[in-house]
Scaffold this active site. Sequence first.
Site, PDB file in Angstrom:
ATOM      1  N   TYR A 142      21.878 -30.716 -39.141  1.00 50.23           N
ATOM      2  CA  TYR A 142      21.169 -29.802 -38.237  1.00 50.23           C
ATOM      3  C   TYR A 142      19.653 -29.842 -38.452  1.00 50.23           C
ATOM      4  O   TYR A 142      18.890 -29.320 -37.642  1.00 50.23           O
ATOM      5  CB  TYR A 142      21.680 -28.365 -38.405  1.00 50.23           C
ATOM      6  CG  TYR A 142      23.114 -28.155 -37.934  1.00 50.23           C
ATOM      7  CD1 TYR A 142      23.818 -29.163 -37.285  1.00 50.23           C
ATOM      8  CD2 TYR A 142      23.756 -26.950 -38.145  1.00 50.23           C
ATOM      9  CE1 TYR A 142      25.122 -28.979 -36.870  1.00 50.23           C
ATOM     10  CE2 TYR A 142      25.071 -26.753 -37.717  1.00 50.23           C
ATOM     11  CZ  TYR A 142      25.746 -27.783 -37.092  1.00 50.23           C
ATOM     12  OH  TYR A 142      27.043 -27.583 -36.685  1.00 50.23           O
ATOM     13  N   LYS A 191      33.124 -35.738 -46.669  1.00 45.30           N
ATOM     14  CA  LYS A 191      33.745 -36.881 -45.997  1.00 45.30           C
ATOM     15  C   LYS A 191      33.323 -38.125 -46.777  1.00 45.30           C
ATOM     16  O   LYS A 191      32.725 -39.075 -46.232  1.00 45.30           O
ATOM     17  CB  LYS A 191      33.278 -36.904 -44.526  1.00 45.30           C
ATOM     18  CG  LYS A 191      34.023 -37.879 -43.637  1.00 45.30           C
ATOM     19  CD  LYS A 191      35.448 -37.458 -43.335  1.00 45.30           C
ATOM     20  CE  LYS A 191      36.138 -38.516 -42.490  1.00 45.30           C
ATOM     21  NZ  LYS A 191      37.592 -38.359 -42.426  1.00 45.30           N
ATOM     22  N   ASP A 223      38.530 -33.349 -42.671  1.00 47.60           N
ATOM     23  CA  ASP A 223      39.636 -33.342 -41.705  1.00 47.60           C
ATOM     24  C   ASP A 223      40.884 -32.734 -42.336  1.00 47.60           C
ATOM     25  O   ASP A 223      41.593 -31.928 -41.719  1.00 47.60           O
ATOM     26  CB  ASP A 223      39.897 -34.754 -41.155  1.00 47.60           C
ATOM     27  CG  ASP A 223      39.823 -35.844 -42.209  1.00 47.60           C
ATOM     28  OD1 ASP A 223      39.373 -35.560 -43.335  1.00 47.60           O
ATOM     29  OD2 ASP A 223      40.227 -36.977 -41.916  1.00 47.60           O
ATOM     30  N   ASP A 247      29.843 -24.889 -40.742  1.00 50.92           N
ATOM     31  CA  ASP A 247      29.754 -24.204 -39.450  1.00 50.92           C
ATOM     32  C   ASP A 247      31.153 -24.133 -38.828  1.00 50.92           C
ATOM     33  O   ASP A 247      31.616 -23.085 -38.364  1.00 50.92           O
ATOM     34  CB  ASP A 247      28.796 -25.011 -38.553  1.00 50.92           C
ATOM     35  CG  ASP A 247      28.417 -24.285 -37.295  1.00 50.92           C
ATOM     36  OD1 ASP A 247      28.797 -23.114 -37.136  1.00 50.92           O
ATOM     37  OD2 ASP A 247      27.734 -24.898 -36.440  1.00 50.92           O
ATOM     38  N   ASP A 251      34.203 -20.761 -39.133  1.00 53.72           N
ATOM     39  CA  ASP A 251      34.765 -20.151 -37.924  1.00 53.72           C
ATOM     40  C   ASP A 251      36.284 -20.255 -37.923  1.00 53.72           C
ATOM     41  O   ASP A 251      36.981 -19.317 -37.532  1.00 53.72           O
ATOM     42  CB  ASP A 251      34.212 -20.830 -36.661  1.00 53.72           C
ATOM     43  CG  ASP A 251      32.972 -20.124 -36.145  1.00 53.72           C
ATOM     44  OD1 ASP A 251      32.422 -19.275 -36.887  1.00 53.72           O
ATOM     45  OD2 ASP A 251      32.542 -20.411 -35.017  1.00 53.72           O
TER      46      ASP A 251
END
Length: 361
Positions: A142, A191, A223, A247, A251
């Site tokens: 980001y 990852k 994942d 992020d 959620d």
Amino acid sequence: MDYAIAVIPGDGIGPDIIDETLQVLDRIGELYGHSFKYTELLAGGAALDAEGVPLPARTLAVCKESDAVLLGAVGGPQWDNLAGSRRPEQALLGLRSGLGLFANLRPAILFEELKDACPLRSDIIGEGLDIYVVRELTGGIYFGDRGSEELASGTRAWDTMAYSVPEVERIARLSFSIAMKRSKKVTSVDKANILESSRLWRATVEKVARDFPEVELNHMYVDNAAMQLVRNPHQFDVIVTSNMFGDILSDEASMITGSIGMLPSASLGEGSFGMYEPVHGSAPDIAGQDKANPIAAILSAAMMLRYTFELSAEADAVEAAVAAVLKGPSRTGDIIREGKGEKLTGTREMGKLIRDALVSA
Ligand code: NAD
């Protein structure tokens, strides 16, 4: 002790829920002998209306001088058509970067009484849930190099994910410290099978882990973590991860708990400074109608007591008072259940019930 709190009620339901939260803090002050001093500040749409900017310089300056910041929410449809730099949400980005808030803490706690709101099967949920997602907030994709270029074949665009050792070290250290106060388990999500920045992330987390020999560390690819959160959420205690992965996973974890009106958060910087805010937005549809659930904001204040002021007994008392009220029949509109004989309760009444429960905590 005296504590200086910068208070930003913001827009929509922000003022409704912050008012109740300050009254809860005042009651804690009376019960435990503390004095909380509030300085009310403008940000978001309220600041745009009053001063023409989403984050006035005074707001940032007073926040910097305070021990902690308590924020309601910002934004609303009346400011939706403004240019990007003048949108209310710019205030949040300005506060995060201006205050050096590099870690976002999102607890996903499923209260026993709200189990019906959880979308997972009851055998998966078992005795309720308590997961902490720690998201890196000021680095990664980001904030990395980005751009676009015109090619003969069409436009090409890119974003870059980069992490440095100090950036990973500080978030890892914070996560291990939090785990030490909980069940001493950290899952670092990356990852590393694909991304070079994830390989640095993993090696750095392992190095920091050596300073916390009592904490059990495991690594998980993002994942797999997304699957495991809904398959077997009980395997997690503290999850630490990068900005973008956090992020998404925070959620996902919070959805497991059911209602957005129940979710607190903390954004922490160096030392004990932090900004505390509910996860939900300004809910313009119910603003000023005594309908908002103040619990997310009240639990955010409990996090402030715990992490910035190191008042864990006081934080426990607030959380226990919320749990005690949820055992009763009173519910705000977002968490009321049909056919259970529950009583629809407004913001103010819910705040009062929690304050009353504190007296007996
Ligand atoms: P929202 O979280 O404000 O509302 C989503 C839904 O949840 C609405 O139906 C709302 O009534 C309900 N809800 C939210 N909080 C509640 C509470 N405490 N009690 C009961 N019901 C609650 O999200 P949105 O509608 O997407 O956004 C509204 C505005 O808030 C937008 O301007 C958005 O940009 C802004 N926003 C701000 C923040 C923030 O300040 N941190 C976060 C998200 C959205």
